[in-house]
Structure formats: C-alpha cells, structure tokens
Enzyme design. Sequence first.
Site, PDB file in Angstrom:
ATOM      1  N   LEU A  55       2.470   6.998  -1.398  1.00 43.81           N
ATOM      2  CA  LEU A  55       3.570   7.928  -1.627  1.00 43.81           C
ATOM      3  C   LEU A  55       3.511   8.528  -3.026  1.00 43.81           C
ATOM      4  O   LEU A  55       3.816   9.709  -3.213  1.00 43.81           O
ATOM      5  CB  LEU A  55       4.905   7.232  -1.377  1.00 43.81           C
ATOM      6  CG  LEU A  55       5.137   6.797   0.075  1.00 43.81           C
ATOM      7  CD1 LEU A  55       6.443   6.029   0.197  1.00 43.81           C
ATOM      8  CD2 LEU A  55       5.119   7.974   1.028  1.00 43.81           C
ATOM      9  N   ILE A  88       0.838  -1.203   0.000  1.00 47.71           N
ATOM     10  CA  ILE A  88       0.000   0.000   0.000  1.00 47.71           C
ATOM     11  C   ILE A  88       0.876   1.258   0.000  1.00 47.71           C
ATOM     12  O   ILE A  88       0.546   2.244  -0.641  1.00 47.71           O
ATOM     13  CB  ILE A  88      -0.958   0.012   1.206  1.00 47.71           C
ATOM     14  CG1 ILE A  88      -1.945  -1.158   1.126  1.00 47.71           C
ATOM     15  CG2 ILE A  88      -1.712   1.330   1.295  1.00 47.71           C
ATOM     16  CD1 ILE A  88      -2.811  -1.325   2.364  1.00 47.71           C
ATOM     17  N   CYS A  89       1.991   1.196   0.685  1.00 49.34           N
ATOM     18  CA  CYS A  89       2.853   2.375   0.861  1.00 49.34           C
ATOM     19  C   CYS A  89       3.225   3.062  -0.451  1.00 49.34           C
ATOM     20  O   CYS A  89       3.079   4.282  -0.557  1.00 49.34           O
ATOM     21  CB  CYS A  89       4.103   2.017   1.661  1.00 49.34           C
ATOM     22  SG  CYS A  89       3.729   1.378   3.310  1.00 49.34           S
ATOM     23  N   PRO A  90       3.686   2.319  -1.470  1.00 45.47           N
ATOM     24  CA  PRO A  90       4.038   3.052  -2.703  1.00 45.47           C
ATOM     25  C   PRO A  90       2.839   3.726  -3.359  1.00 45.47           C
ATOM     26  O   PRO A  90       2.991   4.793  -3.950  1.00 45.47           O
ATOM     27  CB  PRO A  90       4.652   1.982  -3.603  1.00 45.47           C
ATOM     28  CG  PRO A  90       4.329   0.679  -3.000  1.00 45.47           C
ATOM     29  CD  PRO A  90       4.030   0.908  -1.558  1.00 45.47           C
TER      30      PRO A  90
END
Length: 188
Positions: free
Chosen positions: A52, A47-49
Amino acid sequence: MQTIINAQLPEFKVQAYQNGEFKTVSSQDILGKWAIFFFYPADFTFICPTELVDMAEKYNDFKALGVEVYSVSTDSHFVHKAWHDTSDSIKKIKYPMLADPTGVLSRGFGVMIEEDGMAYRGTFLVNPEGRVKIAEIQDNSIGRNADELLRKVEAALFVASHDGEVCPAKWKKGQETLKPSIDLVGKI
C-alpha cells in the site's frame, strides 16, 4: 475457470476511508474513468502495508495518467481509519481505501477466500466503459510492485488510444510499439 479480462465491473456500493473522511463509492462512480482495484488480505498485517505504501508513492503518477487507485480489503471503513491513524506507513495513503466486509467486490473480482473471509492479492485495471483490462491474482505470500503495474497501465492506456498498435514485452512509455500484420509473422 472463466476469464475476467473484458468482464464488466461488478455493481457495488461500499464505504471508504480517504483523507480523514468516510465516503460512499459505487460502481457508478467508476464509470467514465480508468480505475485500479488493488485487493489485499487485511489491515494490520505484514506484506500489505509495504504494498500500500508502494502504491502511495506512485499515486501521483497514476493520477497524472487519469487513473484512480482503490485499495480493497474485507475490513470495514472504521478499521481502515484506525489503521491509518496508528501506522506511519498507512498515513502516507491518499487514495480511497474501500471497505468490503460483505465481500461484494472480492467475490465480483474472483479473489475471495471464502474459508478465511479475506481476499487474495488481486490487481485489476478497469477502463472507462467498466471493462477489466488487466487482471493479476497471486498468493498472499507474494508482494506486488507498483512500478511494474504503472508500466502495464501505461501500455493499456496506449493501446486503448492507438488502434491497431500493441506493446511488446518490457515496453515502456515512449518506446516503439508493434503493428500486427501478416508482414510481421515469423520476423520478430
């Protein structure tokens, strides 16, 4: 639980990766400006990318408002660089990626998951005096939306510069605000 709203920014000095360079960022660098601290669990995840990149696509909008964006994870600045060098998505990031391997920021903002050594997804807007004006923390399985954050930041900036006015639900820049008074009680 104690609220973080209007709490003072914790003192810190950390390494960061930005635009091909390592640099040091401290709490003193933040004072006098609006800043977003955008915590995420870890580099090289799922999920992080997506989050970001979503922030990267709105970065110029935040900068136009005078707001700097700082992404933060407990990874080192070396890991941030490696992720940036290997991921086409992360190559889009122009804002500073703060390294928090000691957890000073994650603990200071109350998002550290001690047993995992990583942070919850936390989003914080800090005003020029170093006070937290927006705080949002959620489970790591739920991604965030930069458009909604931008709307909230615009509202925070508006009320900071318009004493006595407040922004109602779903308020967007340019729409009418409210002026709380006894005359409004029960009429909205």
